[in-house]
Design a protein around this motif. Structure first.
Motif, short mmCIF file in Angstrom:
data_model
loop_
_atom_site.label_atom_id
_atom_site.label_comp_id
_atom_site.label_asym_id
_atom_site.label_seq_id
_atom_site.Cartn_x
_atom_site.Cartn_y
_atom_site.Cartn_z
N LYS A 92 0.83 -1.20 0.00
CA LYS A 92 0.00 0.00 0.00
C LYS A 92 0.87 1.25 0.00
CE LYS A 92 -3.71 2.48 0.15
NZ LYS A 92 -4.51 2.67 -1.08
N ARG A 93 1.93 1.25 0.79
CA ARG A 93 2.83 2.42 0.82
C ARG A 93 3.47 2.63 -0.55
NH1 ARG A 93 4.48 0.22 5.81
NH2 ARG A 93 6.41 -0.55 4.87
N LEU A 94 3.92 1.53 -1.17
CA LEU A 94 4.57 1.64 -2.47
C LEU A 94 3.61 2.16 -3.53
CD1 LEU A 94 7.08 1.09 -4.24
CD2 LEU A 94 6.15 -1.19 -4.66
N GLN A 95 2.39 1.63 -3.54
CA GLN A 95 1.41 2.08 -4.54
C GLN A 95 1.08 3.55 -4.35
OE1 GLN A 95 -2.09 2.93 -4.15
NE2 GLN A 95 -2.46 3.05 -6.35
N THR A 96 0.99 3.99 -3.11
CA THR A 96 0.70 5.40 -2.84
C THR A 96 1.85 6.29 -3.30
OG1 THR A 96 -0.67 4.78 -0.93
CG2 THR A 96 0.11 7.06 -1.03
N GLU A 97 3.09 5.85 -3.02
CA GLU A 97 4.26 6.63 -3.42
C GLU A 97 4.38 6.73 -4.94
OE1 GLU A 97 7.52 4.65 -1.59
OE2 GLU A 97 6.94 5.22 0.46
N LEU A 98 4.11 5.63 -5.64
CA LEU A 98 4.24 5.62 -7.10
C LEU A 98 3.04 6.27 -7.77
CD1 LEU A 98 5.58 1.99 -7.71
CD2 LEU A 98 6.89 4.12 -7.62
N GLY A 99 1.88 6.25 -7.12
CA GLY A 99 0.68 6.82 -7.70
C GLY A 99 0.18 6.06 -8.91
N ILE A 100 0.48 4.77 -9.00
CA ILE A 100 0.12 3.99 -10.17
C ILE A 100 -1.29 3.40 -10.02
CG2 ILE A 100 1.18 1.87 -9.27
CD1 ILE A 100 1.99 1.21 -12.17
N THR A 101 -2.07 3.49 -11.08
CA THR A 101 -3.40 2.89 -11.11
C THR A 101 -3.25 1.38 -10.95
OG1 THR A 101 -4.11 4.62 -12.65
CG2 THR A 101 -5.54 2.69 -12.41
N THR A 102 -3.97 0.81 -9.98
CA THR A 102 -3.76 -0.60 -9.64
C THR A 102 -5.10 -1.34 -9.58
OG1 THR A 102 -1.79 -0.05 -8.34
CG2 THR A 102 -2.84 -2.18 -7.89
N VAL A 103 -5.13 -2.51 -10.24
CA VAL A 103 -6.29 -3.40 -10.16
C VAL A 103 -5.84 -4.65 -9.42
CG1 VAL A 103 -8.16 -4.50 -11.42
CG2 VAL A 103 -7.00 -2.53 -12.43
N TYR A 104 -6.50 -4.95 -8.33
CA TYR A 104 -6.07 -6.00 -7.41
C TYR A 104 -7.17 -7.05 -7.28
CZ TYR A 104 -3.70 -7.74 -3.15
OH TYR A 104 -3.03 -8.50 -2.22
N VAL A 105 -6.82 -8.31 -7.39
CA VAL A 105 -7.78 -9.40 -7.25
C VAL A 105 -7.50 -10.16 -5.96
CG1 VAL A 105 -8.36 -11.70 -8.13
CG2 VAL A 105 -8.36 -9.74 -9.68
N THR A 106 -8.52 -10.40 -5.16
CA THR A 106 -8.36 -11.19 -3.94
C THR A 106 -9.69 -11.77 -3.50
OG1 THR A 106 -7.50 -11.16 -1.66
CG2 THR A 106 -8.71 -9.22 -2.38
N HIS A 107 -9.63 -12.85 -2.72
CA HIS A 107 -10.81 -13.38 -2.05
C HIS A 107 -10.75 -13.05 -0.56
CE1 HIS A 107 -7.76 -16.50 -1.36
NE2 HIS A 107 -8.39 -16.70 -0.23
N ASP A 108 -9.65 -12.38 -0.14
CA ASP A 108 -9.42 -12.06 1.27
C ASP A 108 -10.07 -10.71 1.60
OD1 ASP A 108 -8.25 -11.09 3.70
OD2 ASP A 108 -6.62 -12.54 3.48
N GLN A 109 -11.16 -10.75 2.34
CA GLN A 109 -11.91 -9.53 2.64
C GLN A 109 -11.09 -8.53 3.46
OE1 GLN A 109 -14.78 -10.53 6.03
NE2 GLN A 109 -14.48 -12.49 5.05
N GLU A 110 -10.30 -9.02 4.42
CA GLU A 110 -9.49 -8.12 5.25
C GLU A 110 -8.44 -7.42 4.40
OE1 GLU A 110 -6.49 -8.46 9.09
OE2 GLU A 110 -8.16 -9.87 8.90
N GLU A 111 -7.84 -8.15 3.48
CA GLU A 111 -6.86 -7.59 2.56
C GLU A 111 -7.50 -6.49 1.71
OE1 GLU A 111 -4.87 -10.01 -0.85
OE2 GLU A 111 -3.92 -10.61 1.03
N ALA A 112 -8.68 -6.76 1.20
CA ALA A 112 -9.38 -5.79 0.36
C ALA A 112 -9.71 -4.53 1.14
CB ALA A 112 -10.65 -6.41 -0.20
N LEU A 113 -10.20 -4.68 2.36
CA LEU A 113 -10.56 -3.52 3.17
C LEU A 113 -9.34 -2.67 3.50
CD1 LEU A 113 -13.08 -5.22 5.63
CD2 LEU A 113 -13.65 -3.61 3.81
N ALA A 114 -8.21 -3.32 3.79
CA ALA A 114 -7.01 -2.60 4.20
C ALA A 114 -6.32 -1.86 3.05
CB ALA A 114 -6.02 -3.57 4.85
N LEU A 115 -6.36 -2.43 1.84
CA LEU A 115 -5.57 -1.90 0.73
C LEU A 115 -6.32 -0.91 -0.16
CD1 LEU A 115 -3.78 -5.16 -0.51
CD2 LEU A 115 -2.66 -3.12 0.41
#
Length: 367
Positions: A181-204
């Motif tokens: 999350k820190r890296l994506q924020t620093e880079l500002g890159i548009t990101t599409v993320y796939v997961t089945h982990d609800q906690e991961e999705a909420l946090a990121l």
């Protein structure tokens, strides 16, 4: 970084409709997550964006470039998208540096420029001193960072991540999640993320799209998805929920089937049968002699089991002929207890005859 626009996307494998008329737009620099159980269509959606699958219908555009439309299909190598797979897909016979060099060679980048880009990418992911190691000499977390560095080394317009943390153990996954999350924020890159982990999705995520059986059920911020789930199915999948059936008795009143008690709900209830969903943490277990907050619903339940999980105690409670769950910091509760729940915490849905599969699994009849 450009926005991603997916319009009326459908995908069929023979007679099996994997995606049904999916549409969404991802803003420039946004961290957008596709969340859902196995088989819901999230990885197929990502594969269509990447060009690894050809949609049956619909269009996909990134910025001003149209990748998919009627008569148009840009192959993966023409899309300039970075992708990290669940397995990392590192070449075991190549060093870290050579793994990163491969996409640059394909793009015919000058050797001196390759060295600079590789050093810069490894520095971004915190692996500057490991360029000469082979994948088997790295930990799982380090391999995951190498895969990410390889996806970033050629400055892609969009980053696609297909469950990249699922192979890590729980503690390392938490650390990797914060770092990513820190890296994506620093880079500002548009990101599409796939997961089945609800906690991961909420946090990121900046926003989450919850998918089910090829449909997009709800798109919203993590708070929207958790606090205001659009359906009982979303409430069941994202976080834990107690589901109680009942019937409308007034504009904001529902009589519970399990106890016959009438509770107050926040919105005007639809006529007829309804389902009330309540998060375990929104059920307050009252100490003896303490009055419930003004306006709260009060329920009497019996403690069946308790579990200590570090930061809280989780209780299974008999409520009428149902078993429900509640969370509290109070240990050692036994026997009959009083529960208080604010009307605003009672999520209300029309009954559809049967609860969704995920929700039904959380409803237990007390014997």
């Amino acid at each position: 970084m450009p926005e991603v626009k997916v319009t009326h996307l459908s995908k069929q494998f023979g007679d099996n409709a994997v995606l049904r008329d999916i549409s969404f737009t991802i803003a420039d620099g946004e961290f957008f997550t596709l969340l859902g159980p196995s088989g819901c269509g999230k990885s197929t959606t990502l594969a269509c964006i990447a060009g690894l699958e050809r949609p049956t219908r619909g269009s996909i555009a990134v910025g001003s470039s149209t990748f998919v439309d009627t008569g148009t299909f840009v192959p993966p190598e023409g899309r300039n998208l970075g992708m990290v797979f669940q397995s990392y897909a590192l070449w075991p016979h190549m060093t870290v540096a050579r793994n990163l060099a491969m996409p640059l060679k394909i793009r015919k980048v000058d050797r001196r420029e390759q060295d600079r880009l590789i050093a810069d990418a490894l520095d971004k992911v915190g692996l500057a001193g490991l360029s000469d190691r082979f994948p088997h000499q790295l930990s799982g977390g380090q391999q995951q960072r190498v895969a990410l560095a390889r996806a970033l080394v050629y400055s892609p317009s969009v980053l696609l991540l297909d469950e990249p943390l699922s192979n890590l153990d729980a503690k390392l996954r938490d650390q990797a999640r914060a770092w990513l999350k820190r890296l994506q924020t620093e880079l500002g890159i548009t990101t599409v993320y796939v997961t089945h982990d609800q906690e991961e999705a909420l946090a990121l995520s900046d926003r989450i799209a919850v998918m089910s059986r090829g449909d997009m059920v709800q798109i919203g911020t993590p708070q929207d998805i958790y606090e205001r789930p659009a359906t009982a199915e979303v409430a069941a999948f994202v976080g834990r929920c107690n589901f109680l059936t009942g019937a409308t008795t007034g504009p904001r009143e529902v009589r519970l089937d399990c106890t016959g008690q009438t509770i107050t709900v926040p919105d005007t209830a639809p006529g007829g049968p309804v389902t009330v969903a309540i998060r375990p943490e929104r059920l307050e277990i009252l100490p003896p002699g303490r009055a419930a907050p003004a306006g709260a619903n009060v329920l009497t339940a019996e403690v069946l089991t308790s579990s200590y999980v570090g930061s809280r105690h989780e209780y299974d409670l008999r409520l009428g002929d149902h078993v429900i769950q509640a969370e509290t910091s109070r240990p050692g509760l036994t026997g009959e207890v009083v529960l208080a729940v604010e009307p605003a915490a009672c999520l209300l849905y029309p009954a559809t005859g049967a609860l969704p599969e995920d929700a039904a699994a959380l409803v237990t009849t007390a014997q």
